[in-house]
Scaffold this active site. Structure first.
Site, PDB file in Angstrom:
ATOM      1  CG  LEU A 104      -1.977  -1.051   1.356  1.00 27.37           C
ATOM      2  CD1 LEU A 104      -2.707  -0.911   2.688  1.00 27.37           C
ATOM      3  CD2 LEU A 104      -2.960  -0.968   0.200  1.00 27.37           C
ATOM      4  CG  ASP A 105      -0.010   4.872  -2.238  1.00 25.84           C
ATOM      5  OD1 ASP A 105      -0.365   5.544  -1.257  1.00 25.84           O
ATOM      6  OD2 ASP A 105      -0.703   4.794  -3.277  1.00 25.84           O
ATOM      7  CE1 TYR A 106       5.614   8.002   4.437  1.00 28.31           C
ATOM      8  CE2 TYR A 106       4.266   9.856   3.720  1.00 28.31           C
ATOM      9  CZ  TYR A 106       5.178   9.304   4.608  1.00 28.31           C
ATOM     10  OH  TYR A 106       5.640  10.045   5.672  1.00 28.31           O
TER      11      TYR A 106
END
Length: 240
Positions: A104-106
């Site tokens: 999952l991105d930042y």
């Protein structure tokens, strides 16, 4: 005596998924009988060859661990970060070595699975199994029915067209809309790019389920071991 590909053995030992294991091999982190191996086609005899990763011997895991974390925004999905940012492992206080299944991105929150079962992780990352990941996206503007149809049918992103998605509107106003979207692919920032492609910038994004596994009352930054039925789904479940 049966041989086995090095990256498959590493995955069985719980070091990483096969894909990550290949990166470790190519990067020179892996030795077989004291010799650095960088050839991805290398085969070993698990019963006699000694394999080390970063100079630590690896052996097959007898006790696999499966965890779900409610990832908060503002941390990276990795084991360690070269820039010193907070990682998802900073929220999990166990002694065993585990790693995330996918990313999952930042700035994306929500459900993240972690394990030391490399074979299962490798399977789950492959799109052929059609395991749908479901997200709640809050986007700028009033999303149209036409945009929803486009998302359902697949949209052009960079050099590929996305597979058909399951999409429904949760809330829609003149200024902001909330959309539930389920995809079985897992390309980098895919949901954000899909919504950009139909003209709506994402304000916030949260993954709420991975197949039949949900957040089940977890709060951001908290985690739990998977229940038996959830583990069975990971190992055997296949959605349409």
């Amino acid at each position: 005596m049966e041989e086995e590909r090095l990256q498959k053995y590493m995955a069985r030992c719980g070091v990483a998924s096969r894909r990550k294991a290949e990166e470790l091999i190519a990067g020179g982190s892996v030795k077989v009988n004291g010799i650095v191996v960088t050839e991805l086609g290398t085969k070993i005899h698990p019963s006699i060859d000694v394999v080390t990763v970063d100079n630590k011997r690896i052996t097959e895991e007898n006790n696999f661990i499966y965890i779900k974390l409610y990832k908060p925004e503002g941390c990276v999905t990795t084991v360690k970060d070269q820039f010193g940012r907070k990682t998802v492992l900073d929220f999990i206080d166990i002694n065993e070595r585990i790693y995330p299944i996918g990313r999952l991105d930042y700035n994306t929150s929500g459900l993240l699975l972690l394990t030391n079962d490399g074979e299962t992780a490798n399977k789950l990352l492959h799109p052929k199994f059609h395991i749908f990941k479901t997200y709640l996206a809050e986007v700028e503007g009033q999303i149209s029915d036409e945009a929803i149809i486009r998302l359902k049918n697949g949209v052009e992103i960079e050099d590929y067209k996305t597979a058909p998605a399951k999409v429904k509107i949760i809330r829609r106003t003149s200024y902001v809309s909330t959309v539930q979207i389920s995809i079985y692919e897992g390309k980098n920032r895919q949901v954000r790019k899909m919504l950009d492609a139909v003209g709506h910038k994402v304000k916030s994004l949260k993954r709420i389920s991975f197949g039949k596994i949900g957040l089940d009352g977890l709060k951001p930054g908290t985690w739990a071991y998977l229940k038996d039925e959830e583990i069975n789904f990971l190992k055997n479940g296949q959605e349409g």
